[in-house]
Design a protein around this motif. Structure first.
Motif, PDB file in Angstrom:
ATOM      1  N   VAL A 170       0.842  -1.183   0.000  1.00  0.00           N
ATOM      2  CA  VAL A 170       0.000   0.000   0.000  1.00  0.00           C
ATOM      3  C   VAL A 170       0.875   1.230   0.000  1.00  0.00           C
ATOM      4  CG1 VAL A 170      -1.912  -1.095   1.198  1.00  0.00           C
ATOM      5  CG2 VAL A 170      -0.104  -0.054   2.525  1.00  0.00           C
ATOM      6  N   TYR A 176     -13.246  -2.968  -5.365  1.00  0.00           N
ATOM      7  CA  TYR A 176     -12.895  -2.005  -4.329  1.00  0.00           C
ATOM      8  C   TYR A 176     -14.123  -1.642  -3.499  1.00  0.00           C
ATOM      9  CZ  TYR A 176     -15.119   1.750  -7.038  1.00  0.00           C
ATOM     10  OH  TYR A 176     -16.026   2.533  -7.708  1.00  0.00           O
ATOM     11  N   TYR A 213     -12.033   7.498   1.050  1.00  0.00           N
ATOM     12  CA  TYR A 213     -11.106   6.459   1.515  1.00  0.00           C
ATOM     13  C   TYR A 213     -11.444   5.174   0.769  1.00  0.00           C
ATOM     14  CZ  TYR A 213     -10.452   9.922   5.142  1.00  0.00           C
ATOM     15  OH  TYR A 213     -10.199  11.099   5.802  1.00  0.00           O
ATOM     16  N   CYS A 259     -10.442   1.035  -0.342  1.00  0.00           N
ATOM     17  CA  CYS A 259      -9.730  -0.229  -0.168  1.00  0.00           C
ATOM     18  C   CYS A 259      -9.838  -0.969  -1.493  1.00  0.00           C
ATOM     19  CB  CYS A 259     -10.343  -1.046   0.965  1.00  0.00           C
ATOM     20  SG  CYS A 259     -10.148  -0.286   2.587  1.00  0.00           S
ATOM     21  N   THR A 275      -4.944   0.239   0.688  1.00  0.00           N
ATOM     22  CA  THR A 275      -5.790   1.235   1.348  1.00  0.00           C
ATOM     23  C   THR A 275      -5.219   2.624   1.085  1.00  0.00           C
ATOM     24  OG1 THR A 275      -6.296  -0.384   3.074  1.00  0.00           O
ATOM     25  CG2 THR A 275      -6.826   1.919   3.537  1.00  0.00           C
ATOM     26  N   VAL A 297      -2.910  -0.075   9.358  1.00  0.00           N
ATOM     27  CA  VAL A 297      -3.662  -0.604   8.219  1.00  0.00           C
ATOM     28  C   VAL A 297      -3.654  -2.135   8.249  1.00  0.00           C
ATOM     29  CG1 VAL A 297      -3.802  -0.701   5.701  1.00  0.00           C
ATOM     30  CG2 VAL A 297      -3.117   1.423   6.840  1.00  0.00           C
ATOM     31  N   TRP A 312      -5.910  -5.767   6.442  1.00  0.00           N
ATOM     32  CA  TRP A 312      -6.863  -6.172   5.411  1.00  0.00           C
ATOM     33  C   TRP A 312      -7.079  -7.676   5.443  1.00  0.00           C
ATOM     34  CZ3 TRP A 312      -5.218  -9.643   1.742  1.00  0.00           C
ATOM     35  CH2 TRP A 312      -3.841  -9.750   1.536  1.00  0.00           C
ATOM     36  N   CYS A 360     -11.062  -4.166   5.225  1.00  0.00           N
ATOM     37  CA  CYS A 360      -9.884  -3.382   5.567  1.00  0.00           C
ATOM     38  C   CYS A 360     -10.189  -2.543   6.801  1.00  0.00           C
ATOM     39  CB  CYS A 360      -9.450  -2.484   4.413  1.00  0.00           C
ATOM     40  SG  CYS A 360     -10.656  -1.205   3.979  1.00  0.00           S
TER      41      CYS A 360
END
Length: 491
Positions: free
Chosen positions: A185, A246, A263, A265, A274, A296, A298, A307
């Motif tokens: 990420v 997503y 925001y 993911c 993310t 973070v 997931w 996430c």
């Protein structure tokens, strides 16, 4: 009399043909959910004994959340059906979830109420090789075996071809998979793997939650879930949903997209990235080069993308990030992401809260709507106008004129009065419905496609029809008689 007897006989013959044909119709489009348990195609013949095709994988061990590459190859075949099952109990339901490498040749199916737990063909096109990815679930058994049914031709197929067995290592607790590293990420903070789904037990008590459908279980493959929990000067966020591409949420000052704090993911190469973004009008999100998110984590399993992350309530150094101690409308959307993590427009109308909320205030457990009330009213009024009132009005004018020709209402034939009342009601409902989208959008929408133009055309024709009816002369008027050729001769 003979023709009357032939018609029922023909109908019975067609019905019998459908009944006998349906069980052996096959599944050329790959929609084989009926065969989830047995994995046997309904082709009306027995399976072959010696398989010609093989299943291979790129590893022999897995941990929950790991991705295993699965290959099915062999001589040319038309159809296939792949599952993963408990190696100790092969009659058990399919487990885990798959991801596709080629959407043109394969598709995901839901078996045993587990989304994306099986893969099948999309057409009868000939193929020699199929590649998919299997995502290990959090509650996977110690040993998992892959099985495949392959159809070479309609009458030639193999059932439950045994594939490799993959197993979990003798670890007491799952650890983050190798591919879930900080490089996955765009953030300098470490990334970890979620070992289990979220739960809603604290919603309305210590968490501010949004769920769709209302009160759904975030462990379900049909539940969209978003929660916020204040912890000191930061807010811990959890987001999950049945997405292959997503999930995203945004904080907004109004109920339409534009100038929003977002925001995302994003599923990318069998892991989740993310990121933060800024929404400018109705254009694609502008992704941030710097990421202000911490802690973070997931998870990508059981048909769910999940996430979580932590964000400071105030971020004065990051332009475009809203303060979390204010009130906003909250959007929740999902969509597809292509190779490389490129996101596409959401596949359905985003979920929007019915009011503004402060996520750091009193914990609540709310839902939302994917269709605002004004738009619902627009659709309802249009349905009533053009399916109900106008249809009944046409029927009255067409069939009740001779029936009510000697019945009068307010000095006019009853059929005409009822017809006119229904048609005027149609124009009135259409006019009200026509205005509602403009009130909701605050003007003309450039992103709604042809629908606004169609609506304007319908509105114009409805008004024109009413004006024509108003200027139409009476049936007994002299001008009407002249047009119809009923004038008396002077000679």
């Amino acid at each position: 009399m003979l023709q009357q007897m032939e018609l029922p006989g023909l109908a019975f013959a067609v019905w019998m043909l459908i009944c006998f044909y349906a069980p052996v119709g096959g599944y050329p489009n790959g929609k084989v959910r009926e065969a989830c348990t047995s994995m046997v195609p309904c082709h009306g013949s027995s399976p072959q004994l010696s398989p010609e095709h093989t299943i291979t994988v790129n590893g022999t061990e897995f941990k929950p959340g790991d991705s295993i590459e699965v290959h099915l190859s062999g001589p040319v075949f038309e159809g296939f059906f792949i599952q993963a099952r408990d190696a100790e109990h092969l009659e058990s339901p399919a487990l885990g979830s798959f991801m596709l490498a080629d959407r043109g040749a394969s598709q995901l199916l839901t078996c045993a109420h587990t989304k994306n737990s099986a893969v099948s063909h999309t057409s009868k096109a000939k193929k020699k090789h199929i590649k998919v990815y299997w995502i290990a679930p959090g509650n996977a058994p110690k040993r998992v075996q892959f099985l495949a049914t392959v159809v070479k031709k309609y009458k030639i197929f193999w059932v439950k071809i045994p594939g490799p067995i993959v197993s979990q290592p003798n670890a007491l607790s799952p650890t983050p998979p190798l591919h879930a590293t900080s490089g996955a990420v765009s953030t300098s903070h470490p990334v970890s793997y979620l070992s289990k789904p979220f739960n809603a037990s604290s919603c309305g008590r210590t968490k501010f939650c949004i769920r769709n459908p209302s009160n759904c279980d975030p462990e379900s493959a049909s539940c969209f879930f978003l929660s916020f929990q204040q912890e000191g000067s930061s807010v811990f966020v959890e987001m999950s949903g049945p997405s292959e591409g997503y999930l995203a949420f945004a904080l907004s000052h109004d109920q339409w997209m534009g100038d929003d704090d977002a925001y995302l993911c994003v599923g990318e190469d069998h892991r989740v990235r993310t990121i933060t973004a800024y929404l400018k009008e109705r254009s694609p999100p502008v992704l941030d080069s710097e990421n202000a998110l911490e802690d973070v984590s997931w998870r990508l399993a059981d048909g769910l993308l999940q996430c979580s992350f932590r964000r400071s309530i105030r971020l004065p150094a990051h332009k475009g990030r809203f303060n979390l101690d204010a009130s906003y409308y909250i959007f929740l959307a999902d969509g597809e992401a292509s190779e490389g993590g490129v996101i596409h427009k959401h596949r359905q109308q985003p979920l929007i809260t019915n009011g503004i909320y402060n996520i750091t205030g009193l914990p609540q457990d709310i839902g939302g709507s994917r269709s605002p009330r004004l738009i619902k009213a627009h659709g309802t009024l249009m349905f009533i106008a053009w399916i109900t009132t106008v249809s009944i009005g046409v029927i009255v004018a067409r069939f009740f004129k001779p029936v009510w020709s000697y019945s009068f209402l307010f000095g006019k034939e009853m059929w005409f009065q009822v017809h006119r009342m229904l048609m005027l009601t149609t124009v009135m409902l259409t006019s009200i419905s026509f205005v509602l989208p403009f009130i909701y959008r605050g003007g003309w929408s450039q992103q709604a496609g042809f629908h606004p133009y169609l609506g304007c055309t319908v509105m114009a024709l409805a008004i024109f029809q009413a004006l024509m009816a108003g200027f139409r002369p009476s049936r007994h008027a002299p001008s009407c008689d002249y047009v119809l050729g009923n004038e008396s001769s002077s000679t």
